[in-house]
Design a protein around this motif. Structure first.
Motif, PDB file in Angstrom:
ATOM      1  N   ARG A  65      13.634 -21.979  88.367  1.00 56.26           N
ATOM      2  CA  ARG A  65      14.190 -22.060  87.004  1.00 56.26           C
ATOM      3  C   ARG A  65      13.373 -22.995  86.119  1.00 56.26           C
ATOM      4  NH1 ARG A  65      16.111 -20.487  82.971  1.00 56.26           N
ATOM      5  NH2 ARG A  65      18.237 -19.916  82.493  1.00 56.26           N
ATOM      6  N   GLN A  66      12.606 -23.898  86.722  1.00 54.64           N
ATOM      7  CA  GLN A  66      11.800 -24.853  85.961  1.00 54.64           C
ATOM      8  C   GLN A  66      10.382 -24.358  85.707  1.00 54.64           C
ATOM      9  OE1 GLN A  66      12.791 -27.931  88.983  1.00 54.64           O
ATOM     10  NE2 GLN A  66      13.344 -29.206  87.242  1.00 54.64           N
ATOM     11  N   PHE A  67      10.013 -23.239  86.298  1.00 59.15           N
ATOM     12  CA  PHE A  67       8.686 -22.674  86.067  1.00 59.15           C
ATOM     13  C   PHE A  67       8.696 -21.868  84.771  1.00 59.15           C
ATOM     14  CE2 PHE A  67       7.509 -24.227  90.058  1.00 59.15           C
ATOM     15  CZ  PHE A  67       6.145 -24.029  90.254  1.00 59.15           C
ATOM     16  N   ALA A  76      11.365 -12.340  92.913  1.00 52.12           N
ATOM     17  CA  ALA A  76      10.126 -12.553  93.659  1.00 52.12           C
ATOM     18  C   ALA A  76       9.575 -13.963  93.497  1.00 52.12           C
ATOM     19  CB  ALA A  76       9.077 -11.533  93.224  1.00 52.12           C
ATOM     20  N   LEU A  77       9.810 -14.606  92.357  1.00 49.01           N
ATOM     21  CA  LEU A  77       9.238 -15.943  92.164  1.00 49.01           C
ATOM     22  C   LEU A  77       9.858 -16.945  93.127  1.00 49.01           C
ATOM     23  CD1 LEU A  77       7.323 -17.839  90.663  1.00 49.01           C
ATOM     24  CD2 LEU A  77       9.204 -18.335  89.080  1.00 49.01           C
ATOM     25  N   ALA A  78      11.175 -16.900  93.292  1.00 57.80           N
ATOM     26  CA  ALA A  78      11.825 -17.833  94.210  1.00 57.80           C
ATOM     27  C   ALA A  78      11.291 -17.652  95.625  1.00 57.80           C
ATOM     28  CB  ALA A  78      13.333 -17.631  94.173  1.00 57.80           C
ATOM     29  N   LEU A 119       7.736 -19.186  95.756  1.00 56.09           N
ATOM     30  CA  LEU A 119       7.760 -20.648  95.757  1.00 56.09           C
ATOM     31  C   LEU A 119       8.282 -21.197  97.087  1.00 56.09           C
ATOM     32  CD1 LEU A 119       9.040 -21.424  92.149  1.00 56.09           C
ATOM     33  CD2 LEU A 119       6.692 -21.514  93.010  1.00 56.09           C
ATOM     34  N   ALA A 120       9.234 -20.511  97.669  1.00 53.65           N
ATOM     35  CA  ALA A 120       9.754 -20.972  98.961  1.00 53.65           C
ATOM     36  C   ALA A 120       8.644 -21.053  99.994  1.00 53.65           C
ATOM     37  CB  ALA A 120      10.861 -20.032  99.436  1.00 53.65           C
ATOM     38  N   GLU A 121       7.774 -20.048  99.997  1.00 55.77           N
ATOM     39  CA  GLU A 121       6.659 -20.054 100.937  1.00 55.77           C
ATOM     40  C   GLU A 121       5.606 -21.086 100.548  1.00 55.77           C
ATOM     41  OE1 GLU A 121       3.276 -16.984 102.751  1.00 55.77           O
ATOM     42  OE2 GLU A 121       4.865 -16.233 101.452  1.00 55.77           O
ATOM     43  N   MET A 122       5.326 -21.191  99.265  1.00 54.91           N
ATOM     44  CA  MET A 122       4.274 -22.093  98.795  1.00 54.91           C
ATOM     45  C   MET A 122       4.666 -23.557  98.960  1.00 54.91           C
ATOM     46  SD  MET A 122       2.553 -22.222  94.968  1.00 54.91           S
ATOM     47  CE  MET A 122       3.685 -23.392  94.210  1.00 54.91           C
TER      48      MET A 122
END
Length: 324
Positions: free
Chosen positions: A134-136, A304-306, A309-312
């Motif tokens: 949400r902050q991206f 897809a973004l969440a 980011l979870a992986e990154m």
């Protein structure tokens, strides 16, 4: 044998002396030098620091997220040459992201996530690894999952054509950003993005004029990504404020130039411009039906973004004090 308890850090009479220096680094970083070391990061007069920082976050997040997506191609591209090319494009974007996030942190330190005392994580990495989806502020074109190689060619063409126009305005002597740091980052990025656009344009033409299967895949990739195209030119309040302050670019102002470039590629390839509605709202927008205008710049993203980011971010978040 020397007494290590009294060993001076600058005494290099043996190979281990450097290990005795108390110079903790974050274990998961890639470069422990300040990317803006020696650069005057003073915010220009009359410019709101929060506006400049958020604008840099937008551009930085675009680059960071797409870099992560393109990095997924490493060892998976059709052949070695394209594998290297995609990895190099990803690294170029990662470099841009690092500089832009560092600039954002220097302009407005309050936007940098707080971490436990003693954590050596540099500001740009705090912004990359310790913000939630949400902050991206990235555009959603950057975050959608990879399809096949043809779809990736389409994404690089669309993204690089648009971003090149933005950074060209930010660095051109006639329209240069009043923020010298941002102007310098943009000037470096223009050279990189020129290559990115050329790479994608040549492959777009090759696939369109190749086999029936290569053309089918290209057109499928274009249809898949086209709904995210319009978002690139919709002006967010922060972009408008940054442009009015002379430090940013209104994306609507580059639309005609970018469309002209894209039309040339489509015409040369014998490909018609898709007629598809834009994506509105998003997975993270609880009222996306009532607030259809909310998009990536507002922190409204696809699911897809969440996942990306979870992986990154998983290792960094597990070890915020990780040092070596």
């Amino acid at each position: 044998m020397p007494d290590v308890r009294t060993h001076e850090p600058d005494d290099h009479d043996n190979a281990y002396s450097g290990l005795l220096v108390n110079d903790a680094h974050w274990a998961f970083g890639t470069d422990f030098e300040d990317p803006l070391a020696g650069v005057d990061t003073t915010v220009p007069d009359g410019v709101d620091p929060a506006t400049l920082a958020t604008y840099c976050l937008m551009l930085g997040d675009d680059a960071l997220v797409l870099s992560q997506r393109l990095g997924e191609w490493c060892s998976n591209a059709p052949d070695l040459e394209e594998d290297i090319a995609l990895s190099n494009i990803a690294l170029d974007l990662l470099g841009q992201a690092r500089l832009l996030l560092a600039r954002a942190a220097a302009a407005d330190p309050s936007q940098v996530p707080a971490l436990p005392d003693g954590s050596p994580v540099p500001d740009e990495d705090r912004l990359a690894f310790f913000r939630d989806a949400r902050q991206f502020r990235n555009v959603r074109l950057a975050e959608v999952p990879n399809g096949d190689f043809a779809q990736t060619v389409v994404r690089i063409l669309l993204f690089s054509s648009w971003r090149l126009a933005l950074l060209d305005r930010l660095s051109d002597p006639l329209t240069r950003s009043r923020d010298a740091v941002l102007a310098a980052v943009a000037a470096k990025g223009v050279k990189e993005l020129t290559y990115h656009r050329d790479f994608a344009g040549r492959w777009f033409l090759t696939l369109a004029r190749g086999t029936e299967e290569s053309r089918r895949r290209l057109l499928a990739g274009l249809d898949e990504l086209w709904p995210y195209w319009a978002e690139l030119f919709e002006t967010h309040d922060i972009e408008r404020a940054a442009a009015l302050a002379g430090v940013g670019v209104d994306p609507a102002g580059v639309a005609a130039d970018v469309e002209a470039v894209l039309d040339q590629v489509l015409m040369a390839s014998g490909v018609d411009r898709p007629v598809l509605p834009p994506v509105v709202g998003g997975h993270d927008d609880p009222g996306h039906h009532e607030h259809a205008a909310h998009q990536g710049r507002d922190g409204v993203h696809t699911e897809a973004l969440a996942e990306l980011l979870a992986e990154m971010q998983v290792v960094a978040r597990a070890h915020p004090r990780g040092q070596w």
